[in-house]
Design a protein around this motif. Structure first.
Motif, PDB file in Angstrom:
ATOM      1  N   PRO A 200       0.994  -1.108   0.060  1.00  0.00           N
ATOM      2  CA  PRO A 200       0.040   0.315  -0.215  1.00  0.00           C
ATOM      3  C   PRO A 200       0.759   1.110   0.022  1.00  0.00           C
ATOM      4  N   HIS A 201       1.924   1.140   0.676  1.00  0.00           N
ATOM      5  CA  HIS A 201       2.875   2.392   0.788  1.00  0.00           C
ATOM      6  C   HIS A 201       3.464   2.847  -0.428  1.00  0.00           C
ATOM      7  N   LEU A 202       3.973   1.818  -1.310  1.00  0.00           N
ATOM      8  CA  LEU A 202       4.437   1.993  -2.805  1.00  0.00           C
ATOM      9  C   LEU A 202       3.320   2.702  -3.624  1.00  0.00           C
ATOM     10  N   LEU A 203       2.037   1.959  -3.468  1.00  0.00           N
ATOM     11  CA  LEU A 203       1.164   2.165  -4.331  1.00  0.00           C
ATOM     12  C   LEU A 203       0.457   3.648  -4.072  1.00  0.00           C
ATOM     13  N   SER A 204       0.595   4.095  -2.887  1.00  0.00           N
ATOM     14  CA  SER A 204       0.212   5.426  -2.768  1.00  0.00           C
ATOM     15  C   SER A 204       1.216   6.573  -3.313  1.00  0.00           C
ATOM     16  N   LEU A 205       2.323   6.208  -3.515  1.00  0.00           N
ATOM     17  CA  LEU A 205       3.403   6.919  -4.067  1.00  0.00           C
ATOM     18  C   LEU A 205       3.398   6.856  -5.531  1.00  0.00           C
ATOM     19  N   GLY A 206       2.283   6.006  -6.038  1.00  0.00           N
ATOM     20  CA  GLY A 206       2.315   6.136  -7.635  1.00  0.00           C
ATOM     21  C   GLY A 206       2.843   4.878  -8.144  1.00  0.00           C
ATOM     22  N   ALA A 207       3.359   3.977  -7.604  1.00  0.00           N
ATOM     23  CA  ALA A 207       3.734   2.599  -8.262  1.00  0.00           C
ATOM     24  C   ALA A 207       2.627   1.934  -8.586  1.00  0.00           C
ATOM     25  N   ILE A 208       2.927   1.288 -10.029  1.00  0.00           N
ATOM     26  CA  ILE A 208       1.865   0.520 -10.661  1.00  0.00           C
ATOM     27  C   ILE A 208       2.440  -0.987 -10.705  1.00  0.00           C
ATOM     28  N   GLU A 209       1.411  -1.593 -11.097  1.00  0.00           N
ATOM     29  CA  GLU A 209       1.676  -3.228 -11.213  1.00  0.00           C
ATOM     30  C   GLU A 209       1.803  -3.413 -12.826  1.00  0.00           C
ATOM     31  N   ILE A 210       2.900  -4.286 -13.375  1.00  0.00           N
ATOM     32  CA  ILE A 210       2.867  -4.597 -14.702  1.00  0.00           C
ATOM     33  C   ILE A 210       3.081  -5.982 -14.764  1.00  0.00           C
ATOM     34  N   SER A 211       2.840  -6.881 -15.853  1.00  0.00           N
ATOM     35  CA  SER A 211       3.423  -8.253 -15.895  1.00  0.00           C
ATOM     36  C   SER A 211       4.940  -8.499 -16.042  1.00  0.00           C
ATOM     37  N   ARG A 212       5.163  -9.509 -15.475  1.00  0.00           N
ATOM     38  CA  ARG A 212       6.728  -9.596 -15.697  1.00  0.00           C
ATOM     39  C   ARG A 212       7.405  -9.455 -17.001  1.00  0.00           C
ATOM     40  N   SER A 213       6.386 -10.232 -18.111  1.00  0.00           N
ATOM     41  CA  SER A 213       6.925  -9.871 -19.665  1.00  0.00           C
ATOM     42  C   SER A 213       7.299  -8.644 -19.776  1.00  0.00           C
TER      43      SER A 213
END
Length: 240
Positions: A200-213
């Motif tokens: 949650p902390h990283l996501l609150s800073l603007g991080a996103i999730e992308i696929s490994r590929s």
């Protein structure tokens, strides 16, 4: 090594710096790829260039991970909240680079109020201090009245920054350090900040999730680009 995509935990040959294809990483626990090897610069550089990182406890052998999805920050797309902009504008903290690397990693390794302990073992600490001496590992510090109150550290290869850990002892101190770093990375043309696993902390800073590929596609291009400035600027400025 074989290129099969069947998930299997690989035991590494300690005499050969080579990792299996990341498609072989386990789904549970997510991303566990291999065990063994070492934390020498040769092993670490080979791993990070492939998007693989070490993460283990004192009572475990060296474990290597490549999770899917991957948590990242795109430097040119970092959102900064209104409240954090106000904090930066007030000049509560001054931000520097590489002024106190060992103090930052020690602070990141210290027990947390919200957790039982740290994954930054003595072996890890010494490995990243060595990488710092070689110019690959960097720290960003937040200071208040000449007291270290927050910061983070990670590795830079090509135009990719691999974030490892952050800490704070004052409100928003690590966030301010992070925003200053990402703004500088964007100015340098950095393609990607790897945050490894989301929280949650990283996501609150603007991080996103992308696929490994997708992560590996961006990574392959970024690590082959010219290296970021070295030495890094002692003081980081951020205009809002």
């Amino acid at each position: 090594m074989t290129s099969t995509t069947e998930p299997v935990l690989t035991l590494l040959d300690p005499l050969q710096v080579e990792f299996p294809d990341t498609s072989r990483a386990l789904a549970d626990p997510d991303g566990l790829l291999a065990v063994g090897g070492d934390l020498t610069p040769e092993w670490l550089l080979a791993a990070y260039r492939r998007g693989i990182f070490p993460w283990f406890s004192d009572d475990q052998p060296v474990l290597w991970w490549s999770p899917d999805p991957r948590c990242v920050v795109i430097p040119t797309e970092l959102p900064v909240s209104r409240s954090l902009r106000k904090r930066i504008r007030r000049g509560t903290y001054s931000v520097t680079c590489d002024r106190a690397f060992e103090a930052v990693i020690d602070a990141c390794a210290a027990p947390r109020a919200d957790g039982p302990g740290t994954w930054i073992t003595d072996e890890m600490r010494e490995a990243y201090i060595t990488m710092h001496a070689l110019g690959f590992a960097h720290s960003v510090e937040a200071w208040q009245d000449d007291v270290l109150v927050g910061g983070l550290y990670g590795l830079a290869i090509g135009r990719v920054f691999f974030g490892e850990s952050m800490f704070h002892r004052a409100t928003d101190a690590s966030k301010v350090a992070f925003v200053h770093l990402v703004r500088q990375l964007a100015d340098w043309g950095c393609e990607l900040v790897d945050c490894q696993v989301s929280n949650p902390h990283l996501l609150s800073l603007g991080a996103i999730e992308i696929s490994r590929s997708e992560f590996e596609r961006r990574l392959a291009a970024g690590v082959e680009m010219p290296a970021l400035d070295n030495p890094w600027p002692e003081v980081l400025e951020y205009s809002v």
